[in-house]
Design a protein around this motif. Structure first.
Motif, PDB file in Angstrom:
ATOM      1  N   GLU A  15     -12.178  22.482  19.489  1.00  0.00           N
ATOM      2  CA  GLU A  15     -12.844  22.273  20.844  1.00  0.00           C
ATOM      3  C   GLU A  15     -11.761  22.402  22.234  1.00  0.00           C
ATOM      4  O   GLU A  15     -12.443  22.829  23.115  1.00  0.00           O
ATOM      5  CB  GLU A  15     -13.581  20.889  20.621  1.00  0.00           C
ATOM      6  CG  GLU A  15     -14.010  20.293  21.875  1.00  0.00           C
ATOM      7  CD  GLU A  15     -14.842  18.919  21.622  1.00  0.00           C
ATOM      8  OE1 GLU A  15     -15.574  18.590  22.584  1.00  0.00           O
ATOM      9  OE2 GLU A  15     -14.400  18.295  20.915  1.00  0.00           O
ATOM     10  N   THR A  16     -10.537  22.014  21.932  1.00  0.00           N
ATOM     11  CA  THR A  16      -9.840  22.068  22.833  1.00  0.00           C
ATOM     12  C   THR A  16      -9.595  23.487  23.242  1.00  0.00           C
ATOM     13  O   THR A  16      -9.235  23.796  24.490  1.00  0.00           O
ATOM     14  CB  THR A  16      -8.299  21.329  22.641  1.00  0.00           C
ATOM     15  OG1 THR A  16      -8.726  19.971  22.160  1.00  0.00           O
ATOM     16  CG2 THR A  16      -7.486  21.442  23.730  1.00  0.00           C
ATOM     17  N   ILE A  17      -9.269  24.334  22.140  1.00  0.00           N
ATOM     18  CA  ILE A  17      -9.156  25.683  22.371  1.00  0.00           C
ATOM     19  C   ILE A  17      -9.953  26.310  23.389  1.00  0.00           C
ATOM     20  O   ILE A  17      -9.664  27.138  24.294  1.00  0.00           O
ATOM     21  CB  ILE A  17      -8.823  26.426  21.010  1.00  0.00           C
ATOM     22  CG1 ILE A  17      -7.722  26.027  20.231  1.00  0.00           C
ATOM     23  CG2 ILE A  17      -8.891  28.038  21.180  1.00  0.00           C
ATOM     24  CD1 ILE A  17      -7.834  26.772  18.802  1.00  0.00           C
ATOM     25  N   ILE A  18     -11.451  26.151  23.052  1.00  0.00           N
ATOM     26  CA  ILE A  18     -12.390  26.663  23.894  1.00  0.00           C
ATOM     27  C   ILE A  18     -12.380  26.083  25.210  1.00  0.00           C
ATOM     28  O   ILE A  18     -12.559  26.904  26.232  1.00  0.00           O
ATOM     29  CB  ILE A  18     -13.937  26.521  23.171  1.00  0.00           C
ATOM     30  CG1 ILE A  18     -13.749  27.355  21.701  1.00  0.00           C
ATOM     31  CG2 ILE A  18     -14.868  27.056  24.116  1.00  0.00           C
ATOM     32  CD1 ILE A  18     -14.994  27.063  20.879  1.00  0.00           C
ATOM     33  N   GLN A  19     -12.362  24.923  25.350  1.00  0.00           N
ATOM     34  CA  GLN A  19     -12.426  24.297  26.594  1.00  0.00           C
ATOM     35  C   GLN A  19     -11.150  24.631  27.613  1.00  0.00           C
ATOM     36  O   GLN A  19     -11.666  24.757  28.612  1.00  0.00           O
ATOM     37  CB  GLN A  19     -12.595  22.552  26.566  1.00  0.00           C
ATOM     38  CG  GLN A  19     -13.805  22.051  25.665  1.00  0.00           C
ATOM     39  CD  GLN A  19     -13.819  20.636  25.735  1.00  0.00           C
ATOM     40  OE1 GLN A  19     -12.918  19.923  26.041  1.00  0.00           O
ATOM     41  NE2 GLN A  19     -14.936  20.208  25.010  1.00  0.00           N
ATOM     42  N   TYR A  20     -10.160  24.740  26.977  1.00  0.00           N
ATOM     43  CA  TYR A  20      -8.986  25.228  28.011  1.00  0.00           C
ATOM     44  C   TYR A  20      -8.675  26.339  27.919  1.00  0.00           C
ATOM     45  O   TYR A  20      -8.152  26.970  28.997  1.00  0.00           O
ATOM     46  CB  TYR A  20      -7.883  24.414  27.484  1.00  0.00           C
ATOM     47  CG  TYR A  20      -7.799  22.795  27.855  1.00  0.00           C
ATOM     48  CD1 TYR A  20      -7.374  22.286  29.211  1.00  0.00           C
ATOM     49  CD2 TYR A  20      -8.254  21.769  26.978  1.00  0.00           C
ATOM     50  CE1 TYR A  20      -7.329  20.993  29.432  1.00  0.00           C
ATOM     51  CE2 TYR A  20      -8.528  20.447  27.331  1.00  0.00           C
ATOM     52  CZ  TYR A  20      -8.147  20.070  28.582  1.00  0.00           C
ATOM     53  OH  TYR A  20      -7.976  18.829  28.687  1.00  0.00           O
ATOM     54  N   GLY A  21      -8.844  27.178  26.980  1.00  0.00           N
ATOM     55  CA  GLY A  21      -8.582  28.629  26.665  1.00  0.00           C
ATOM     56  C   GLY A  21      -9.417  29.602  26.942  1.00  0.00           C
ATOM     57  O   GLY A  21      -9.267  30.709  27.208  1.00  0.00           O
TER      58      GLY A  21
END
Length: 214
Positions: A15-21
């Motif tokens: 989730e963090t990968i997609i939201q930030y990257g």
């Protein structure tokens, strides 16, 4: 900016990968996880499922019809690079000192899986963490015919990406509230995908023990 925003722990959180990257980091991780021997620890199945769940949203605006071909291409290219690494570094890898990124047991486990399934290992192995990273490297080390490898590589990448991304996309559309429980879903997917990896590892260990007895 991105490196400062994302810690090592964040790189394990889909989730963090997609939201930030966004799309760029998503493609980069799929590329690395499918053939670069240091990418085995990166999320694969859960990241693709999360990508399908979050696509066409504020976190990932890319349409699913564009997202899937891009990810298939990333997976194919990653495995092709892994094949090249295996061909180039056969002797180097066999005598390389073990560290966090390279352990001989990963090669042994992958070899056991390949011997059990033959060329279908390039298709079935896509759905197994660690195995999907080392199968193309092992193929290069074994000097498997590149055309044959590429065909099965294409089939495996397509089956893996389409099934994982579409599963997230279709379930997300059918149950919009599912996105609020993404962390739980990711944990469950990781646990489920770990079971066959453990089974394959145990088989490879038995093989090693039998060879030592002989």
């Amino acid at each position: 900016m991105l490196g400062a925003a994302l810690s090592f722990r964040d790189l394990l959180n889909p989730e963090t990968i997609i939201q930030y990257g966004g799309l760029v980091l998503l493609i980069g991780i799929i590329f690395a996880e499918t053939g670069l021997f240091f990418g085995f620890f990166l999320p694969g199945d859960s990241l693709l499922f999360a990508a399908g769940l979050l696509c066409e949203s504020k976190y990932l605006s890319t349409p699913v019809g564009i997202l899937i071909p891009l990810l298939i291409l990333a997976a194919i290219l990653g495995s092709t690079v892994g094949y090249g690494i295996g061909r180039w570094a056969k002797n180097y890898l066999e005598h390389r000192k073990e560290n966090f990124f390279y352990k001989k047991k990963y090669i042994d486990m992958t070899e056991t899986f390949y011997q059990r399934h033959g060329m279908m290992a390039f298709v079935l192995g896509r759905f197994l963490p660690i195995v999907r990273t080392f199968v193309p490297i092992l193929a290069g080390m074994a000097r498997i015919d590149f055309k044959k490898f590429w065909i099965y590589n294409l089939l495996g990448a397509t089956a893996w990406i389409v099934s994982m991304v579409l599963a997230g996309y279709l379930l997300g559309n059918a149950f919009p509230g599912l996105i609020d429980h993404l962390e739980i879903i990711v944990v469950v997917m990781i646990l489920v995908s770990t079971i066959p990896v453990i089974t394959t590892f145990l088989r490879s260990q038995r093989k090693v023990l039998k060879e030592k007895v002989k």
